[in-house]
Enzyme design. Structure first.
Site, PDB file in Angstrom:
ATOM      1  N   GLY A  10       0.927  -1.229   0.002  1.00  0.00           N
ATOM      2  CA  GLY A  10       0.041   0.174  -0.137  1.00  0.00           C
ATOM      3  C   GLY A  10       0.871   1.010   0.100  1.00  0.00           C
ATOM      4  O   GLY A  10       2.117   1.203  -0.257  1.00  0.00           O
ATOM      5  N   SER A  34      -6.246  -5.514  -2.014  1.00  0.00           N
ATOM      6  CA  SER A  34      -7.428  -5.010  -2.200  1.00  0.00           C
ATOM      7  C   SER A  34      -7.493  -3.473  -2.201  1.00  0.00           C
ATOM      8  O   SER A  34      -8.403  -2.894  -3.028  1.00  0.00           O
ATOM      9  CB  SER A  34      -8.209  -5.380  -0.620  1.00  0.00           C
ATOM     10  OG  SER A  34      -7.718  -4.619   0.375  1.00  0.00           O
ATOM     11  N   PHE A  80       0.178  -2.040   8.535  1.00  0.00           N
ATOM     12  CA  PHE A  80      -0.566  -1.051   7.900  1.00  0.00           C
ATOM     13  C   PHE A  80      -1.912  -1.442   6.990  1.00  0.00           C
ATOM     14  O   PHE A  80      -2.586  -0.911   6.618  1.00  0.00           O
ATOM     15  CB  PHE A  80       0.150  -0.657   6.558  1.00  0.00           C
ATOM     16  CG  PHE A  80       1.693   0.021   7.030  1.00  0.00           C
ATOM     17  CD1 PHE A  80       1.551   1.420   7.226  1.00  0.00           C
ATOM     18  CD2 PHE A  80       2.687  -0.666   6.769  1.00  0.00           C
ATOM     19  CE1 PHE A  80       2.833   2.139   7.633  1.00  0.00           C
ATOM     20  CE2 PHE A  80       3.863  -0.042   7.006  1.00  0.00           C
ATOM     21  CZ  PHE A  80       4.236   1.362   7.575  1.00  0.00           C
ATOM     22  N   LYS A  84      -8.908   2.875   5.115  1.00  0.00           N
ATOM     23  CA  LYS A  84      -8.731   3.676   5.423  1.00  0.00           C
ATOM     24  C   LYS A  84      -9.383   5.310   5.015  1.00  0.00           C
ATOM     25  O   LYS A  84      -9.180   6.149   5.346  1.00  0.00           O
ATOM     26  CB  LYS A  84      -7.235   4.266   5.373  1.00  0.00           C
ATOM     27  CG  LYS A  84      -6.951   4.305   3.586  1.00  0.00           C
ATOM     28  CD  LYS A  84      -5.372   4.735   3.341  1.00  0.00           C
ATOM     29  CE  LYS A  84      -5.162   4.779   1.835  1.00  0.00           C
ATOM     30  NZ  LYS A  84      -3.935   5.190   1.580  1.00  0.00           N
ATOM     31  N   SER A 124      -3.366   7.050  13.677  1.00  0.00           N
ATOM     32  CA  SER A 124      -3.950   8.196  13.003  1.00  0.00           C
ATOM     33  C   SER A 124      -4.192   9.392  13.991  1.00  0.00           C
ATOM     34  O   SER A 124      -4.796   9.296  15.089  1.00  0.00           O
ATOM     35  CB  SER A 124      -5.195   8.047  12.309  1.00  0.00           C
ATOM     36  OG  SER A 124      -5.845   9.263  11.466  1.00  0.00           O
ATOM     37  N   TYR A 149     -13.691   5.074  10.671  1.00  0.00           N
ATOM     38  CA  TYR A 149     -12.366   4.757  10.542  1.00  0.00           C
ATOM     39  C   TYR A 149     -11.617   5.493  11.488  1.00  0.00           C
ATOM     40  O   TYR A 149     -10.643   4.595  12.176  1.00  0.00           O
ATOM     41  CB  TYR A 149     -11.785   5.550   9.179  1.00  0.00           C
ATOM     42  CG  TYR A 149     -10.381   5.841   9.153  1.00  0.00           C
ATOM     43  CD1 TYR A 149      -9.632   4.620   8.848  1.00  0.00           C
ATOM     44  CD2 TYR A 149      -9.636   6.880   9.554  1.00  0.00           C
ATOM     45  CE1 TYR A 149      -8.205   4.797   8.770  1.00  0.00           C
ATOM     46  CE2 TYR A 149      -8.420   7.222   9.554  1.00  0.00           C
ATOM     47  CZ  TYR A 149      -7.396   6.181   9.201  1.00  0.00           C
ATOM     48  OH  TYR A 149      -6.227   6.204   9.146  1.00  0.00           O
ATOM     49  N   LYS A 153      -9.175   3.273  14.746  1.00  0.00           N
ATOM     50  CA  LYS A 153      -7.939   3.574  15.225  1.00  0.00           C
ATOM     51  C   LYS A 153      -7.545   3.520  16.571  1.00  0.00           C
ATOM     52  O   LYS A 153      -6.832   3.095  17.164  1.00  0.00           O
ATOM     53  CB  LYS A 153      -7.327   4.746  14.154  1.00  0.00           C
ATOM     54  CG  LYS A 153      -7.061   4.641  12.917  1.00  0.00           C
ATOM     55  CD  LYS A 153      -5.997   3.547  12.455  1.00  0.00           C
ATOM     56  CE  LYS A 153      -5.529   3.297  11.039  1.00  0.00           C
ATOM     57  NZ  LYS A 153      -4.518   2.421  10.913  1.00  0.00           N
ATOM     58  N   ASN A 197     -10.246   9.091  -2.218  1.00  0.00           N
ATOM     59  CA  ASN A 197     -11.214   9.663  -1.034  1.00  0.00           C
ATOM     60  C   ASN A 197     -10.164  10.843  -0.287  1.00  0.00           C
ATOM     61  O   ASN A 197     -10.677  11.782   0.505  1.00  0.00           O
ATOM     62  CB  ASN A 197     -11.486   8.603   0.127  1.00  0.00           C
ATOM     63  CG  ASN A 197     -12.521   7.794  -0.318  1.00  0.00           C
ATOM     64  OD1 ASN A 197     -13.722   8.104  -0.167  1.00  0.00           O
ATOM     65  ND2 ASN A 197     -12.268   6.769  -0.899  1.00  0.00           N
ATOM     66  N   ASN A 198      -8.954  10.626  -0.448  1.00  0.00           N
ATOM     67  CA  ASN A 198      -7.828  11.653   0.167  1.00  0.00           C
ATOM     68  C   ASN A 198      -7.822  12.997  -0.974  1.00  0.00           C
ATOM     69  O   ASN A 198      -7.994  12.820  -2.116  1.00  0.00           O
ATOM     70  CB  ASN A 198      -6.613  11.089   0.298  1.00  0.00           C
ATOM     71  CG  ASN A 198      -6.736   9.986   1.498  1.00  0.00           C
ATOM     72  OD1 ASN A 198      -7.805  10.166   2.324  1.00  0.00           O
ATOM     73  ND2 ASN A 198      -5.952   9.197   1.521  1.00  0.00           N
ATOM     74  N   LEU A 199      -7.435  14.137  -0.548  1.00  0.00           N
ATOM     75  CA  LEU A 199      -7.278  15.349  -1.141  1.00  0.00           C
ATOM     76  C   LEU A 199      -6.310  15.160  -2.346  1.00  0.00           C
ATOM     77  O   LEU A 199      -6.571  15.507  -3.401  1.00  0.00           O
ATOM     78  CB  LEU A 199      -7.091  16.710  -0.172  1.00  0.00           C
ATOM     79  CG  LEU A 199      -6.622  17.819  -0.841  1.00  0.00           C
ATOM     80  CD1 LEU A 199      -7.774  18.291  -1.707  1.00  0.00           C
ATOM     81  CD2 LEU A 199      -6.203  18.671   0.143  1.00  0.00           C
ATOM     82  N   GLY A 297     -18.039  13.310   9.152  1.00  0.00           N
ATOM     83  CA  GLY A 297     -16.801  12.823   9.534  1.00  0.00           C
ATOM     84  C   GLY A 297     -15.577  13.345   9.420  1.00  0.00           C
ATOM     85  O   GLY A 297     -14.616  13.174  10.277  1.00  0.00           O
TER      86      GLY A 297
END
Length: 340
Positions: A10, A34, A80, A84, A124, A149, A153, A197-199, A297
Site C-alpha cells: 500500500g 485490496s 498497515f 482507511k 492516526s 475509520y 484506530k 477519498n484523500n485530497l 466525519g
C-alpha cells in the site's frame, strides 16, 4: 532479522518497506491487494535492489497468517493493514470494524503464542477527534473520533496497550497526520482504487484530466479561507519515522511493557485551498474545483506538535509542502506513461 509488514504494498507501507530494505532489514510483506497493485513489488525491488518476500494473503484468515509465521523468524511487525477512507467508513461501518480490528487481533494472537514483541501500529491523528487546542501533542486528550475509520484506530490502540501490559511486550503507536507525496524515483506513490477519498490524489487526478473537477468539502469552516486545515507530511519522511521507531523498540532489552506514542507531522497546518494553490505553483498546472457540502466525519483543523519524535527518535519532517506536491505530479506522469 525479519520484519513483517502488513499492507506492505500500500501507500505508506511500500515507502516504509523501501526504507527498511535500505536499512538492511529482511522484510516479509503480507498484502491482500485490496487497495494496492502487484507491480509495486517489482518497483520496490528496482528502487532498492532487494526483493522482499511477499504473500498475497487476507489477514482475516488466521490459518494463512500462521503459515507466514511458521515459515519465517519474525522479530517485529509494522501493521498497515487497514481500510482507511473516512467517507467510506461511514457508509460501511461493519466492514471497517471487521477488516481493521480482526486483522490486528489475528497478528497479536501469533505474537502472543510465539513470544514476539516489537509491534508498530499505523494509527492516526483522528484519535484526537476535534482537539480543543493546536498544535496537538501526545498529551492532548483523546475524543470520540468523528468517523468509523477513526474509531477503529482508537480501538486498535486500546487493544495494543492492553496487549503490551498483559504480555510485557513493546509497541509503538504512530499517529500520522496527512501523508502526501511519492518516492523521488516516481516508482511508488499513492494509488487509490476508484475515486480518491484523500485530497492530494484527487488533486493529482484532476490536474491530469482523469477527474473533471476537484470536490472541496465545505468552505464555511471557521478557518482563514473557510476550508478545512490539515498537517500534510511527506510520505518518505513518514516512512523513515517507522524505521526509527522500530530501532528504538528493538534496542530496548528490558523485559517490561513499553508503550511509545508519537505524533508524526510537520507542525504546520495548511488549508485545502492552500494545498491546491501550492500544487498549481509547484507543477505549473491548473486544478479546476467546485465547492460541495461538508463531508460527514471530517473535522475542522488538525496539526501536530512532533517534538517528542524529534527528541526520542531523532526524527523530524524535512520536506516542504511544495516539494512533496512536486513528487505527486511526477508519480502521476509515471502512471500515465505506464497506462499508455
Amino acid at each position: 532479522m525479519a520484519i513483517l509488514v502488513t499492507g506492505g504494498l500500500g501507500y505508506i507501507g511500500s515507502h516504509t518497506v523501501v526504507e527498511l530494505l535500505n536499512s538492511n532489514y529482511e522484510v516479509v510483506i503480507v498484502d491482500d491487494l485490496s487497495n494496492s497493485e502487484k507491480f509495486i513489488l517489482k518497483n520496490i525491488e528496482e528502487i532498492t535492489g532487494k526483493k522482499p518476500v511477499f504473500y498475497p494473503f487476507d489477514l482475516k484468515r488466521r490459518e494463512l497468517l500462521t503459515q507466514v509465521f511458521d515459515a519465517h523468524t519474525i522479530d517485529g511487525c509494522i501493521n498497515f493493514a487497514a481500510s482507511k477512507a473516512v467517507g467510506e467508513s461511514q457508509l460501511k461501518p461493519v466492514d471497517y470494524y471487521e477488516n481493521n480490528l480482526f486483522t490486528l487481533i489475528n497478528i497479536l494472537q501469533e505474537f502472543k503464542e510465539r513470544g514476539i514483541s516489537n509491534f508498530i501500529f499505523s494509527s492516526s491523528c483522528t484519535v484526537y477527534g476535534q482537539a480543543d487546542q493546536m498544535p496537538i501533542d501526545e498529551n492532548t486528550p483523546l475524543k470520540m473520533p468523528e468517523s468509523v475509520y477513526g474509531k477503529t484506530k482508537q480501538m486498535g490502540e486500546e487493544i495494543l496497550i492492553d496487549f503490551a501490559k498483559a504480555y510485557h511486550r513493546k509497541i509503538a503507536l504512530l499517529r500520522y497526520f496527512n501523508p502526501i507525496g511519492a518516492h523521488p524515483s516516481a516508482k511508488i506513490g499513492e494509488l487509490p482504487i476508484g475515486i480518491p477519498n484523500n485530497l492530494v490524489p484527487y488533486v493529482m487526478q484532476t490536474a491530469a484530466g482523469v477527474r473533471e473537477k476537484l470536490s472541496i468539502w465545505g468552505d464555511d469552516y471557521p478557518t482563514e479561507d473557510g476550508t478545512a486545515v490539515r498537517d500534510y507530511i511527506y510520505v518518505v519522511d513518514l516512512a523513515k519515522a517507522h524505521v526509527a521507531a522500530l530501532r528504538k523498540l528493538m534496542e530496548d532489552e528490558s523485559n517490561v511493557a513499553t508503550i511509545d506514542i508519537f505524533n508524526l507531522g510537520t507542525g504546520k497546518g495548511s488549508s485545502v485551498l492552500e494545498v491546491v494553490k501550492a500544487f498549481e505553483t509547484a507543477n505549473d498546472v491548473k486544478v479546476p474545483y467546485q465547492i460541495c457540502d461538508r463531508r460527514e466525519g471530517d473535522i475542522t483543523i488538525a496539526y501536530a506538535n512532533a517534538d517528542k519524535a524529534q527528541r526520542e527518535l531523532q526524527w523530524k519532517s524535512e520536506t516542504s509542502l511544495e516539494e512533496a506536491l512536486r513528487t505527486v505530479w511526477e508519480w502521476q506522469k509515471y502512471l500515465g506513461n505506464r497506462n499508455a
